[in-house]
Structures are given as C-alpha cells and as structure tokens.
Design an enzyme around this catalytic site. Structure first.
Site, short mmCIF file in Angstrom:
data_model
loop_
_atom_site.label_atom_id
_atom_site.label_comp_id
_atom_site.label_asym_id
_atom_site.label_seq_id
_atom_site.Cartn_x
_atom_site.Cartn_y
_atom_site.Cartn_z
N CYS A 162 0.80 -1.22 0.00
CA CYS A 162 0.00 0.00 0.00
C CYS A 162 0.84 1.28 0.00
CB CYS A 162 -0.93 0.00 1.21
SG CYS A 162 -1.90 -1.52 1.34
N HIS A 294 -3.15 7.79 5.94
CA HIS A 294 -3.31 6.47 5.34
C HIS A 294 -4.73 5.98 5.62
CE1 HIS A 294 -1.95 2.90 3.37
NE2 HIS A 294 -2.21 2.13 4.41
N GLU A 305 -1.88 5.28 13.52
CA GLU A 305 -1.52 6.49 12.77
C GLU A 305 -1.78 7.74 13.61
OE1 GLU A 305 -1.97 8.40 8.31
OE2 GLU A 305 -3.35 6.81 8.93
N LYS A 326 -9.87 7.68 1.52
CA LYS A 326 -10.26 6.29 1.26
C LYS A 326 -11.73 6.07 1.57
CE LYS A 326 -5.77 3.96 1.97
NZ LYS A 326 -4.91 5.13 2.23
N HIS A 331 -9.65 1.95 -0.95
CA HIS A 331 -8.20 1.74 -0.80
C HIS A 331 -7.67 1.15 -2.10
CE1 HIS A 331 -4.34 0.89 0.63
NE2 HIS A 331 -4.61 0.39 1.83
N PHE A 390 1.52 -2.99 4.55
CA PHE A 390 1.86 -4.33 5.03
C PHE A 390 3.35 -4.55 4.76
CE2 PHE A 390 -2.54 -6.56 4.56
CZ PHE A 390 -2.96 -5.94 5.71
#
Length: 402
Positions: A162, A294, A305, A326, A331, A390
């Site tokens: 991502c 994010h 975050e 998002k 996403h 990830f």
C-alpha cells in the site's frame, strides 16, 4: 540540490475520470463505493468496492493494445495522458533521453492472472495468450508509458504493497532533485477488483461489508478501490523557463521500515517516517496544516496512525487537519498514495480540505480533527501524505505552495 515541482496531474478512480471530476467529488464528499460488478460476485463475502464505472477500454485502445494492456495499465495510460497534456511537455531530444517513469503497483495485472487461471484450471485449456506475461508483469504500465511518450531515461516499477505509489513518487522526486532527470512521470495504479483479487483480501478478515469509516469508533474495516494517479515531477527552473503552470512544490520525503510485523503497523515506524519527511523538507511541524492520512478504516491502522501524528506534532496535533479520502474512493492498494496526493494538491491550490466521510462516532484513540463528513475551506501552505503498508513499509511525502 534542485527544487522539484508538479506541473501535471491525471487520474481515473471511483470518484471521476479526471482530476477536475475528482476534485469536485472530494469537495462534495461523494462516496464512490458501491456494489461490485464482477464475475461470480455472488460467491464473494465482500460485495462492495470503489470500482471505476463507465470506463470503456474498447473505445480507447485497439485490438493489439488490448492484448497487451491489463486494466491497471489502461488506467495508467489514461491518467498519464491527462497529466502530460496538462504539463505541456513534449519529450524529444535531450529531454526524452534523460526523463523517465517510476510507478507504483502492488499487484500489477491481477485481472490477467485471474482470467488465465480460470482458463487453465476451470475451463481446462492447455494454452494461454502469448502476451500473458508482458500483460500481467508489474512493470507493464511503466513500460507502456515510456513507449507512448518517448521516455528513455530511468524507468521502473516499485512494489511495496500500500506504500507503492509513495515510494515511487519519492524515487522520482529524488532523481529530479539530484539533477539526474529534468522531469519524471510518476504515481501509481491498481486494479484488483476481480473475483480472485477480492477473494484474496477476504482471507485477511480486514474488509468491511458496508462502508469505509476511517477514525470512527464503529469502523469495521477497509474497502478496496481501483484506478490510477499520475503526475509530472519537473525541475523548478526547467518548468519556470518554459512558463509552465506549477501546481505545487514537492518539498521532501522519508521512507522507513518497521522491521517488526508483516501486517500489524508500528507507531514508531510511522512516526519516524513523518519526522523524516519534515526534516528532509526542512519544514517545522508547526507549519503543517493538513495531512492526508493512510486512514484505512481498520481498528489497528487508524489508532496507530493517530498516535504517531500525536507523538510527532505534540500540541500542534490538535490544530492539524487530517482526513482519509479512502472513505470516498476506497483503498487503491499500490495506487492509493497517488490518488490521495490529489487531495493534497487541492488543499494547497484551492484551499479545500477533503473530508473523511462516513464518520459517525468519536473514538478516544483517534481524537484529532479528522474533518468529518464535510469538506472545509482552509488556507494551508504545507501538507503531508502518509502511506503505511503491510510489511512495515512506510513512505511520507511533503508538499508546499510555491
């Protein structure tokens, strides 16, 4: 070191087929997430996504091109055309020799993988199309952009889940800043919204069945999207000499690794990336007005975050605006940072902060100004775009007005 500016932007995503359409949707808080239209959708547990609707590839590309262009490549080429046309650059001579392409994608030609696995395993065919490999390879989109616009300099693809787009844009920025290239085409794309792509993500048990609600206490997971965001990064003096319209300046970046867990985010890794971007850009934390988060809508990501932002900015965190688009476009995995950079450009140029839609309940662990549900008019001169992937791969980009 050279200064780097953005002179062109292009996109196609669930909110629109252009930058202007996307900006309009972000201002209105439009939700581009809806029912999926994919083969065997009845076999999926997750039936929603930020799917690009109304995109007719057959009318854009000829038969030979269709045999080479996976959907993620089609999106890339459409967005790249918009960005390069806006920039006004024509790549020939020395400019062509030194300019290149760095793009991000996590999955590459997922639809091509899916179609051909079906052909071999489900339909029992013993042959596939001879162009399957060049169609599905992760660098296909970057290669076709380089061929379409005569870009003969450094060209490659970055794949860091991502964070792919942010890593790619950081690399392009570094090349222009160092003087290695006068201009670079950069950004990212993704198209995983096919049966196999969605089924794979279902296995992680991080997907929402109804909506993406970042930072809201009742959030229940992420929602996949698809599309592309492409930009022209250009050396400032080069752009100024030709009278180009400058959208904003790319001020700095940072990349860190959590080195801890393959899926769980780390507050320390995220905080180091944010602090590193500020240091690289020589920007004080108090100068930052907006962060495009994010903000995936998962319990772990959002609170981690927010904790990282609070650690880095201290008391100023309470005065920061931070939103996750998002919630509107889904996403886009490897392409997400590129589409989200558009919200940063809109904040700088238009003074409009894109909202976090779907916000319903305050979460004490996400107690920041998340610009809930409605866009906000606000003048900001410095913004950040976060991407935390990830594998513990983090990349943060800083932009400012020029």
């Amino acid at each position: 070191m050279k200064r780097v500016v953005i002179t062109g932007a292009g996109t196609i995503n669930a909110l629109g087929h252009s930058v202007s359409e996307t900006f309009a949707a972000m201002r209105e808080g439009v939700c581009g997430i809806g029912p999926l239209d994919v083969r065997d959708v009845d076999r999926l547990q997750i039936k929603i996504g930020g799917q690009v609707k109304g995109f007719e590839a057959e009318g854009r590309y000829n038969r030979q091109q269709m045999s080479l262009y996976d959907r993620f490549t089609q999106f890339t080429l459409a967005a790249a055309r918009e960005a390069i046309e806006q920039s006004g650059l024509v790549f020939n001579g020395e400019l062509a020799v030194r300019s290149g392409v760095v793009l991000g994608t996590a999955g590459g030609g997922v639809s091509t993988w899916d179609d051909n696995y079906r052909a071999v395993y489900e339909e029992g065919k013993n042959r596939v199309h001879p162009f399957v490999v060049p169609k599905l390879m992760n660098n296909a989109a970057a290669s076709h952009v380089s061929m379409e616009w005569n870009l003969k300099g450094p060209s490659y693809t970055v794949s860091t889940a991502c964070a792919s787009s942010n890593h790619a844009m950081a690399q392009a920025f570094a090349m222009v800043r160092s003087g290695m290239a006068p201009a670079m085409i950069t950004g990212g794309s993704e198209s995983m919204l096919c049966f196999g792509g969605v089924k794979a993500w279902e296995g992680l048990r991080v997907m929402s069945r109804d909506a993406c609600r970042p930072f809201s206490a009742n959030r229940n997971g992420m929602v996949q999207g698809e599309g592309a965001g492409i930009f022209v990064f250009e050396e400032y003096e080069h752009a100024r000499a030709r009278g180009a319209e400058i959208l904003c300046e790319v001020a700095g970046f940072s990349m860190t690794s959590d080195a801890s867990d393959i899926v769980m985010p780390s507050k320390n890794g995220a905080a180091r990336a944010i602090s590193g971007a500020l240091a690289d850009a020589r920007i004080a934390g108090s100068d930052v007005g907006y962060i495009n988060a994010h903000g995936t809508g998962t319990a772990a990501n959002d609170k981690t975050e927010c904790a990282a932002v609070a650690d880095v900015f201290g008391a100023h965190a309470d005065r920061l605006m931070i939103s996750s688009t998002k919630s509107m476009h889904g996403h886009l995995i490897g392409g997400t940072g590129a589409v989200e950079l558009l919200a940063c450009i809109m904040a700088l140029r238009d003074g409009v902060i894109a909202p976090t839609i779907g916000y319903q309940e305050p979460d004490p662990e996400c107690a920041l100004d998340v610009v809930p549900n409605e866009a906000r008019d606000a003048k900001v001169d410095v913004v950040l775009s976060n991407a935390f992937a990830f594998g513990g791969m983090n990349a943060v980009i800083a932009l400012r007005n020029i």
